[in-house]
Design a protein around this motif. Structure first.
Motif, short mmCIF file in Angstrom:
data_model
loop_
_atom_site.label_atom_id
_atom_site.label_comp_id
_atom_site.label_asym_id
_atom_site.label_seq_id
_atom_site.Cartn_x
_atom_site.Cartn_y
_atom_site.Cartn_z
N ILE A 7 78.78 -5.97 -81.29
CA ILE A 7 79.90 -6.11 -80.34
C ILE A 7 80.19 -7.59 -80.18
CG2 ILE A 7 80.69 -5.66 -77.98
CD1 ILE A 7 78.28 -3.48 -78.04
N VAL A 8 81.38 -8.01 -80.60
CA VAL A 8 81.77 -9.42 -80.51
C VAL A 8 82.85 -9.52 -79.44
CG1 VAL A 8 82.46 -11.46 -81.79
CG2 VAL A 8 81.32 -9.59 -82.99
N GLU A 9 82.46 -9.99 -78.26
CA GLU A 9 83.34 -9.99 -77.09
C GLU A 9 82.89 -11.10 -76.15
OE1 GLU A 9 85.78 -9.83 -74.37
OE2 GLU A 9 86.15 -8.10 -75.68
N ASP A 10 83.81 -12.00 -75.75
CA ASP A 10 83.42 -13.13 -74.92
C ASP A 10 83.36 -12.80 -73.43
OD1 ASP A 10 86.20 -12.87 -74.80
OD2 ASP A 10 86.49 -15.01 -74.38
N ASP A 11 83.87 -11.65 -73.02
CA ASP A 11 83.79 -11.23 -71.62
C ASP A 11 82.52 -10.41 -71.43
OD1 ASP A 11 84.01 -9.85 -69.17
OD2 ASP A 11 86.19 -9.93 -69.23
N SER A 15 81.67 -6.60 -72.71
CA SER A 15 80.62 -6.49 -73.72
C SER A 15 79.51 -5.54 -73.26
CB SER A 15 80.03 -7.88 -74.02
OG SER A 15 79.00 -7.78 -74.97
N ASN A 16 79.08 -5.70 -72.02
CA ASN A 16 78.00 -4.86 -71.50
C ASN A 16 78.43 -3.40 -71.36
OD1 ASN A 16 76.22 -7.01 -71.36
ND2 ASN A 16 76.72 -7.49 -69.22
N LEU A 17 79.69 -3.19 -70.98
CA LEU A 17 80.21 -1.83 -70.86
C LEU A 17 80.22 -1.14 -72.23
CD1 LEU A 17 81.60 0.45 -69.25
CD2 LEU A 17 83.80 -0.67 -69.78
N VAL A 18 80.74 -1.85 -73.24
CA VAL A 18 80.77 -1.28 -74.59
C VAL A 18 79.35 -1.03 -75.09
CG1 VAL A 18 81.45 -1.68 -76.98
CG2 VAL A 18 83.00 -2.31 -75.13
N ALA A 19 78.45 -1.99 -74.83
CA ALA A 19 77.05 -1.85 -75.27
C ALA A 19 76.41 -0.61 -74.65
CB ALA A 19 76.26 -3.10 -74.92
N LEU A 20 76.71 -0.35 -73.38
CA LEU A 20 76.15 0.82 -72.70
C LEU A 20 76.58 2.11 -73.40
CD1 LEU A 20 74.66 2.09 -70.27
CD2 LEU A 20 76.84 2.00 -69.03
N TYR A 21 77.85 2.21 -73.74
CA TYR A 21 78.35 3.41 -74.41
C TYR A 21 77.82 3.51 -75.84
CZ TYR A 21 81.43 5.09 -70.73
OH TYR A 21 81.91 5.63 -69.56
N ALA A 32 77.41 -10.46 -79.33
CA ALA A 32 77.72 -11.87 -79.57
C ALA A 32 78.92 -12.23 -78.71
CB ALA A 32 78.03 -12.10 -81.05
N TYR A 33 78.93 -13.47 -78.19
CA TYR A 33 79.95 -13.87 -77.24
C TYR A 33 80.91 -14.91 -77.81
CZ TYR A 33 76.92 -11.30 -74.13
OH TYR A 33 76.16 -10.30 -73.55
N ASP A 34 80.71 -15.32 -79.04
CA ASP A 34 81.65 -16.20 -79.72
C ASP A 34 81.54 -15.97 -81.23
OD1 ASP A 34 79.74 -18.17 -80.97
OD2 ASP A 34 79.29 -18.61 -78.87
N GLY A 35 82.47 -16.57 -81.98
CA GLY A 35 82.51 -16.32 -83.42
C GLY A 35 81.31 -16.85 -84.17
N GLU A 36 80.78 -17.98 -83.75
CA GLU A 36 79.61 -18.55 -84.44
C GLU A 36 78.38 -17.68 -84.26
OE1 GLU A 36 78.90 -22.58 -83.31
OE2 GLU A 36 80.69 -23.35 -84.32
N GLU A 37 78.17 -17.22 -83.02
CA GLU A 37 77.03 -16.34 -82.76
C GLU A 37 77.18 -15.02 -83.52
OE1 GLU A 37 74.45 -14.69 -78.92
OE2 GLU A 37 76.57 -15.20 -78.66
N ALA A 38 78.41 -14.56 -83.64
CA ALA A 38 78.67 -13.33 -84.39
C ALA A 38 78.29 -13.49 -85.85
CB ALA A 38 80.14 -12.94 -84.26
N MET A 39 78.64 -14.64 -86.45
CA MET A 39 78.27 -14.89 -87.84
C MET A 39 76.75 -14.89 -88.02
SD MET A 39 80.89 -17.80 -89.28
CE MET A 39 82.57 -17.37 -89.74
N ARG A 40 76.06 -15.54 -87.09
CA ARG A 40 74.60 -15.61 -87.18
C ARG A 40 73.98 -14.22 -87.07
NH1 ARG A 40 70.66 -15.23 -83.73
NH2 ARG A 40 72.03 -15.31 -81.91
N LEU A 41 74.41 -13.45 -86.08
CA LEU A 41 73.85 -12.10 -85.90
C LEU A 41 74.17 -11.20 -87.08
CD1 LEU A 41 74.33 -11.14 -82.13
CD2 LEU A 41 72.19 -11.25 -83.41
#
Length: 227
Positions: A7-11, A15-21, A32-41
């Motif tokens: 889940i790549v979402e800065d809010d 993000s937590n709501l989507v993760a729960l579902y 991940a909360y930004d594009g760089e973190e998303a690439m790493r993950l």
């Protein structure tokens, strides 16, 4: 191990709501909360599907999608989740390689229906299996013993994957033949299974003479032990 969804979402609230579902639907949620973190993950975990916001810090969702889809064999499913609701935005996202496009505000239940539909439509194998020091990644065709990448033949890979996928179940030689040599002569192929098992043990066991992963069940067949 459960199939992983990134889940790549800065809010954080979204993000937590989507993760729960995602978790309640039987998947593993990576956030991940930004594009760089998303690439790493993504590089570390190779998730089977990405739920992607477009307006991200550091690297935009569009750039991240292009990076993921550009020449990568694993080719995960991508669902864009964005406040950009114009038709042109949707078309642009799909042209970048996204499999689906969901606009904000959204219903979490509807989003998960899109997730299931994308996974079903693309037919991706998401499940990597981690057992007894071994990690098998069917999408990449890789088997790791701790931090060592093993070299397996096509038949060895399929046999090991089947045994690990059905850990603790005992299979006869004939049943294993049907998995890797479905049109082979059972008596001849049964001896081939023994040869495959012997070679696998040399690659995955500390002492092939005293196996700890693939065990022989006398008078029955073989099983993979889940420790």
């Amino acid at each position: 191990m459960k199939p992983e969804i990134l889940i790549v979402e800065d809010d954080p609230k979204i993000s937590n709501l989507v993760a729960l579902y995602v978790k309640n639907s039987g998947y593993e949620a990576l956030q991940a909360y930004d594009g760089e973190e998303a690439m790493r993950l993504y590089s570390e975990q190779k998730p089977c599907l990405i739920i992607l916001d477009l307006m991200l810090p550091k690297i935009s969702g569009e750039e991240f999608c292009e990076w993921v889809k550009e020449g990568r064999e694993d080719d995960p499913g991508v669902i864009m989740l964005s406040a950009k609701a114009k038709t042109d935005d949707k078309i642009s996202g799909l042209k970048l390689g996204a499999d689906d496009y969901v606009t904000k505000p959204f219903s979490p239940e509807e989003l998960m229906a899109h997730v299931e539909a994308v996974l079903r439509r693309t037919g991706r194998v998401c499940q990597k299996i981690v057992l007894n020091g071994l990690v098998i990644k069917p999408r990449k065709g890789e088997v790791w013993l701790y931090d060592q990448l093993l070299e397996l033949t096509h038949y060895e890979f399929n046999l090991l994957y089947f045994l690990m996928e059905n850990a603790e179940h005992v299979f006869t030689r004939e049943q294993l033949v049907q998995q890797i040599h479905p049109y082979g002569e059972s008596e001849i192929m049964g001896r081939t299974i023994d040869a495959h098992i012997k070679k696998l043990r040399r690659k995955i066991e500390r002492d092939p003479a005293k196996p700890e992963r693939i065990l022989t069940v006398r008078g029955m067949g073989y099983k993979f032990v889940q420790n």
